[in-house]
Design a protein around this motif. Structure first.
Motif, PDB file in Angstrom:
ATOM      1  N   MET A   1       5.920  -2.495   5.674  1.00 21.40           N
ATOM      2  CA  MET A   1       4.807  -2.238   4.776  1.00 21.40           C
ATOM      3  C   MET A   1       3.676  -1.624   5.586  1.00 21.40           C
ATOM      4  O   MET A   1       3.249  -2.166   6.591  1.00 21.40           O
ATOM      5  N   SER A   2       3.173  -0.486   5.146  1.00 20.68           N
ATOM      6  CA  SER A   2       2.063   0.198   5.781  1.00 20.68           C
ATOM      7  C   SER A   2       0.848   0.078   4.873  1.00 20.68           C
ATOM      8  O   SER A   2       0.813   0.663   3.790  1.00 20.68           O
ATOM      9  N   VAL A   3      -0.132  -0.709   5.307  1.00 19.36           N
ATOM     10  CA  VAL A   3      -1.297  -0.983   4.484  1.00 19.36           C
ATOM     11  C   VAL A   3      -2.477  -0.149   4.976  1.00 19.36           C
ATOM     12  O   VAL A   3      -2.761  -0.111   6.169  1.00 19.36           O
ATOM     13  N   SER A   4      -3.145   0.531   4.052  1.00 20.89           N
ATOM     14  CA  SER A   4      -4.384   1.226   4.380  1.00 20.89           C
ATOM     15  C   SER A   4      -5.526   0.534   3.643  1.00 20.89           C
ATOM     16  O   SER A   4      -5.351   0.063   2.512  1.00 20.89           O
ATOM     17  N   VAL A   5      -6.666   0.442   4.309  1.00 20.38           N
ATOM     18  CA  VAL A   5      -7.825  -0.229   3.730  1.00 20.38           C
ATOM     19  C   VAL A   5      -9.000   0.739   3.771  1.00 20.38           C
ATOM     20  O   VAL A   5      -9.279   1.336   4.808  1.00 20.38           O
ATOM     21  N   GLN A   6      -9.666   0.882   2.638  1.00 20.83           N
ATOM     22  CA  GLN A   6     -10.799   1.795   2.546  1.00 20.83           C
ATOM     23  C   GLN A   6     -11.967   1.098   1.882  1.00 20.83           C
ATOM     24  O   GLN A   6     -11.784   0.244   1.006  1.00 20.83           O
ATOM     25  N   ILE A   7     -13.180   1.500   2.295  1.00 18.85           N
ATOM     26  CA  ILE A   7     -14.389   0.964   1.685  1.00 18.85           C
ATOM     27  C   ILE A   7     -15.044   2.059   0.852  1.00 18.85           C
ATOM     28  O   ILE A   7     -15.074   3.220   1.256  1.00 18.85           O
ATOM     29  N   TYR A   8     -15.516   1.675  -0.324  1.00 17.18           N
ATOM     30  CA  TYR A   8     -16.170   2.608  -1.237  1.00 17.18           C
ATOM     31  C   TYR A   8     -17.560   2.082  -1.543  1.00 17.18           C
ATOM     32  O   TYR A   8     -17.737   0.897  -1.779  1.00 17.18           O
ATOM     33  N   ARG A   9     -18.532   2.981  -1.548  1.00 18.16           N
ATOM     34  CA  ARG A   9     -19.915   2.577  -1.788  1.00 18.16           C
ATOM     35  C   ARG A   9     -20.513   3.225  -3.024  1.00 18.16           C
ATOM     36  O   ARG A   9     -21.705   3.085  -3.272  1.00 18.16           O
ATOM     37  N   GLU A  10     -19.680   3.925  -3.778  1.00 20.40           N
ATOM     38  CA  GLU A  10     -20.160   4.550  -5.006  1.00 20.40           C
ATOM     39  C   GLU A  10     -19.229   4.193  -6.155  1.00 20.40           C
ATOM     40  O   GLU A  10     -18.005   4.241  -6.018  1.00 20.40           O
ATOM     41  N   CYS A  11     -19.827   3.877  -7.281  1.00 22.11           N
ATOM     42  CA  CYS A  11     -19.079   3.447  -8.462  1.00 22.11           C
ATOM     43  C   CYS A  11     -18.038   4.463  -8.890  1.00 22.11           C
ATOM     44  O   CYS A  11     -16.921   4.109  -9.255  1.00 22.11           O
ATOM     45  N   GLY A  12     -18.380   5.736  -8.828  1.00 21.61           N
ATOM     46  CA  GLY A  12     -17.485   6.770  -9.321  1.00 21.61           C
ATOM     47  C   GLY A  12     -16.159   6.844  -8.595  1.00 21.61           C
ATOM     48  O   GLY A  12     -15.168   7.316  -9.151  1.00 21.61           O
ATOM     49  N   ASP A  21     -24.382  -3.826 -11.425  1.00 22.04           N
ATOM     50  CA  ASP A  21     -25.360  -3.210 -10.529  1.00 22.04           C
ATOM     51  C   ASP A  21     -25.593  -4.009  -9.247  1.00 22.04           C
ATOM     52  O   ASP A  21     -26.290  -3.544  -8.354  1.00 22.04           O
ATOM     53  N   ARG A  22     -25.017  -5.185  -9.130  1.00 24.96           N
ATOM     54  CA  ARG A  22     -25.100  -5.944  -7.875  1.00 24.96           C
ATOM     55  C   ARG A  22     -24.035  -5.513  -6.873  1.00 24.96           C
ATOM     56  O   ARG A  22     -24.079  -5.903  -5.714  1.00 24.96           O
ATOM     57  N   THR A  23     -23.071  -4.714  -7.319  1.00 25.42           N
ATOM     58  CA  THR A  23     -21.981  -4.316  -6.434  1.00 25.42           C
ATOM     59  C   THR A  23     -22.535  -3.469  -5.294  1.00 25.42           C
ATOM     60  O   THR A  23     -23.177  -2.444  -5.512  1.00 25.42           O
ATOM     61  N   PHE A  24     -22.291  -3.923  -4.083  1.00 28.55           N
ATOM     62  CA  PHE A  24     -22.745  -3.241  -2.872  1.00 28.55           C
ATOM     63  C   PHE A  24     -21.653  -2.321  -2.332  1.00 28.55           C
ATOM     64  O   PHE A  24     -21.921  -1.209  -1.896  1.00 28.55           O
ATOM     65  N   ALA A  25     -20.430  -2.792  -2.368  1.00 27.73           N
ATOM     66  CA  ALA A  25     -19.293  -2.017  -1.869  1.00 27.73           C
ATOM     67  C   ALA A  25     -18.007  -2.621  -2.411  1.00 27.73           C
ATOM     68  O   ALA A  25     -17.976  -3.795  -2.799  1.00 27.73           O
ATOM     69  N   VAL A  26     -16.958  -1.813  -2.418  1.00 27.34           N
ATOM     70  CA  VAL A  26     -15.635  -2.280  -2.802  1.00 27.34           C
ATOM     71  C   VAL A  26     -14.670  -1.881  -1.702  1.00 27.34           C
ATOM     72  O   VAL A  26     -14.635  -0.717  -1.290  1.00 27.34           O
ATOM     73  N   VAL A  27     -13.897  -2.852  -1.213  1.00 24.72           N
ATOM     74  CA  VAL A  27     -12.872  -2.590  -0.213  1.00 24.72           C
ATOM     75  C   VAL A  27     -11.526  -2.704  -0.918  1.00 24.72           C
ATOM     76  O   VAL A  27     -11.271  -3.685  -1.618  1.00 24.72           O
ATOM     77  N   VAL A  28     -10.690  -1.686  -0.751  1.00 27.62           N
ATOM     78  CA  VAL A  28      -9.399  -1.649  -1.441  1.00 27.62           C
ATOM     79  C   VAL A  28      -8.289  -1.512  -0.414  1.00 27.62           C
ATOM     80  O   VAL A  28      -8.367  -0.684   0.495  1.00 27.62           O
ATOM     81  N   ALA A  29      -7.255  -2.344  -0.554  1.00 26.96           N
ATOM     82  CA  ALA A  29      -6.055  -2.269   0.291  1.00 26.96           C
ATOM     83  C   ALA A  29      -4.931  -1.669  -0.530  1.00 26.96           C
ATOM     84  O   ALA A  29      -4.695  -2.084  -1.664  1.00 26.96           O
ATOM     85  N   ARG A  30      -4.248  -0.708   0.072  1.00 23.97           N
ATOM     86  CA  ARG A  30      -3.139  -0.038  -0.614  1.00 23.97           C
ATOM     87  C   ARG A  30      -1.901  -0.064   0.265  1.00 23.97           C
ATOM     88  O   ARG A  30      -1.985   0.064   1.476  1.00 23.97           O
ATOM     89  N   ASP A  31      -0.762  -0.189  -0.387  1.00 24.72           N
ATOM     90  CA  ASP A  31       0.543  -0.012   0.248  1.00 24.72           C
ATOM     91  C   ASP A  31       1.147   1.208  -0.433  1.00 24.72           C
ATOM     92  O   ASP A  31       1.495   1.135  -1.615  1.00 24.72           O
ATOM     93  N   ALA A  32       1.227   2.309   0.288  1.00 24.70           N
ATOM     94  CA  ALA A  32       1.590   3.599  -0.300  1.00 24.70           C
ATOM     95  C   ALA A  32       0.531   3.925  -1.351  1.00 24.70           C
ATOM     96  O   ALA A  32      -0.642   3.980  -1.026  1.00 24.70           O
ATOM     97  N   GLU A  33       0.908   4.080  -2.594  1.00 24.60           N
ATOM     98  CA  GLU A  33      -0.064   4.407  -3.642  1.00 24.60           C
ATOM     99  C   GLU A  33      -0.489   3.188  -4.459  1.00 24.60           C
ATOM    100  O   GLU A  33      -1.365   3.282  -5.304  1.00 24.60           O
ATOM    101  N   SER A  34       0.120   2.044  -4.216  1.00 20.11           N
ATOM    102  CA  SER A  34      -0.164   0.852  -5.012  1.00 20.11           C
ATOM    103  C   SER A  34      -1.299   0.039  -4.417  1.00 20.11           C
ATOM    104  O   SER A  34      -1.326  -0.231  -3.213  1.00 20.11           O
ATOM    105  N   VAL A  35      -2.232  -0.383  -5.257  1.00 24.03           N
ATOM    106  CA  VAL A  35      -3.302  -1.284  -4.822  1.00 24.03           C
ATOM    107  C   VAL A  35      -2.713  -2.680  -4.696  1.00 24.03           C
ATOM    108  O   VAL A  35      -2.096  -3.195  -5.625  1.00 24.03           O
ATOM    109  N   ILE A  36      -2.879  -3.285  -3.519  1.00 21.72           N
ATOM    110  CA  ILE A  36      -2.337  -4.632  -3.303  1.00 21.72           C
ATOM    111  C   ILE A  36      -3.432  -5.664  -3.057  1.00 21.72           C
ATOM    112  O   ILE A  36      -3.144  -6.855  -2.931  1.00 21.72           O
TER     113      ILE A  36
END
Length: 111
Positions: A1-12, A21-36
């Protein structure tokens, strides 16, 4: 399993994970194209830097560490000293849940 993790700071970029509106950032982990896994970091606006940020974790326990590793420096750079997080278990509402885990995000002094 190859997991990539990215941080996003914009809602779009990840509107499906953006809480409010309290959301500061979202961190998402993906395995290939699937969010895990995801970590939604909320800025509660507290004066105390130890109480300012809290995260909501979704996904398997295996992805918790990479999610927090990416979120912690962002919290530190924003002036937070700790990152507390709760997990969505479906057993209790998040409003009723206490923060289950805490990580200190301020680096120590070099000796």
């Amino acid at each position: 399993m190859s997991v990539s993790v990215q941080i996003y700071r914009e809602c779009g970029a990840v509107p499906e994970f953006w809480s409010d509106d309290r959301t500061f950032a979202v961190v998402v982990a993906r395995d290939a194209e699937s969010v895990i896994g995801s970590l939604v970091v909320l800025d509660l606006g507290a004066d105390d830097p130890d109480l300012r940020f809290v995260g909501v974790v979704a996904g398997s326990v295996d992805v918790r560490v990479p999610l927090v590793e990416v979120a912690a420096p962002a919290v530190r750079d924003a002036g937070g000293r700790t990152l507390r997080w709760v997990e969505e278990t479906g057993e209790m509402s998040l409003g009723a849940a206490a923060a289950l885990d805490v990580v200190v995000v301020v680096g120590g002094e070099d000796s």
